[in-house]
Design an enzyme around this catalytic site. Structure first.
Site: not given
Length: 198
Positions: A15, A95
């Site tokens: 990202h 994550e």
């Protein structure tokens, strides 16, 4: 840990930047949006993908459901004129969680929990932050995603996930994988047990 042999090329995209990235704060499970630079990086990744794989429309696209990864995927697909939302989300690509350390910088952690920070420095792969997870635990979570891939795939996810994948495919040993810098706005291609930046 036996490495996975991927039958198809895997394209990893981290990202784009968030304000917490810029401030050096541990994000982990916190749902932080992209900042302006992060949105630019997502568009840059799209252009790199276009140059790398002219047949990008035929690829499978999978993303982490976290806001910063979804926003990156949406920008990427818009830049490539691909249908918005026509991709899969997978919770296993979230994550690495840092538990009670999330929101703090490493400097904060080293001050407040010096002993724990030193333990992590000695073994980043296996260390479990208070209430969080280790890279080893993350790799166990991500492994089935790789085993289920049916064709060449773009994964938009996070730095920790990319490090786990590098270890899972045998591109780097686990202890070294935990130290690899994962860039925003670039593309990491994985073919067999080899990983290359584009």
């Amino acid at each position: 840990m036996l490495p996975i042999t991927l039958p198809h090329r895997l394209i990893l995209i981290r990202h784009g930047e968030t304000d917490w990235n810029r401030e050096g704060r541990l994000q982990g499970g916190q749902d932080i949006p992209l900042n302006d630079l992060g949105r630019t990086q997502a568009a840059e990744a799209a252009q790199r993908l276009r140059a790398l794989e002219p047949g990008f429309a035929a690829l499978d696209f999978i993303g982490s459901p976290m806001q910063r990864a979804r926003e990156t995927m949406d920008i990427l697909r818009a830049e490539l004129d691909l249908a918005p939302g026509a991709y899969r989300l997978d919770d296993r690509l979230k994550e690495l969680t840092f538990g009670s350390w999330e929101g703090f910088t490493w400097r904060d952690i080293r001050k407040a929990e010096r002993e724990q920070a030193q333990l992590r420095e000695r073994d980043k792969w296996s260390f479990v932050p208070p209430g969080g997870e280790s890279y080893g635990m993350l790799a166990k979570r991500v492994r089935p995603v790789l085993e289920d891939l049916q064709r060449e795939t773009v994964i938009v996810s996070h730095g920790g996930v990319a490090r786990a994948i590098l270890a899972l495919v045998g591109a780097v040993p686990p202890q070294k994988a935990a130290l690899v810098e994962i860039w925003q706005g670039k593309i990491l291609t994985v073919t067999g047990n080899r990983a290359d930046w584009v």
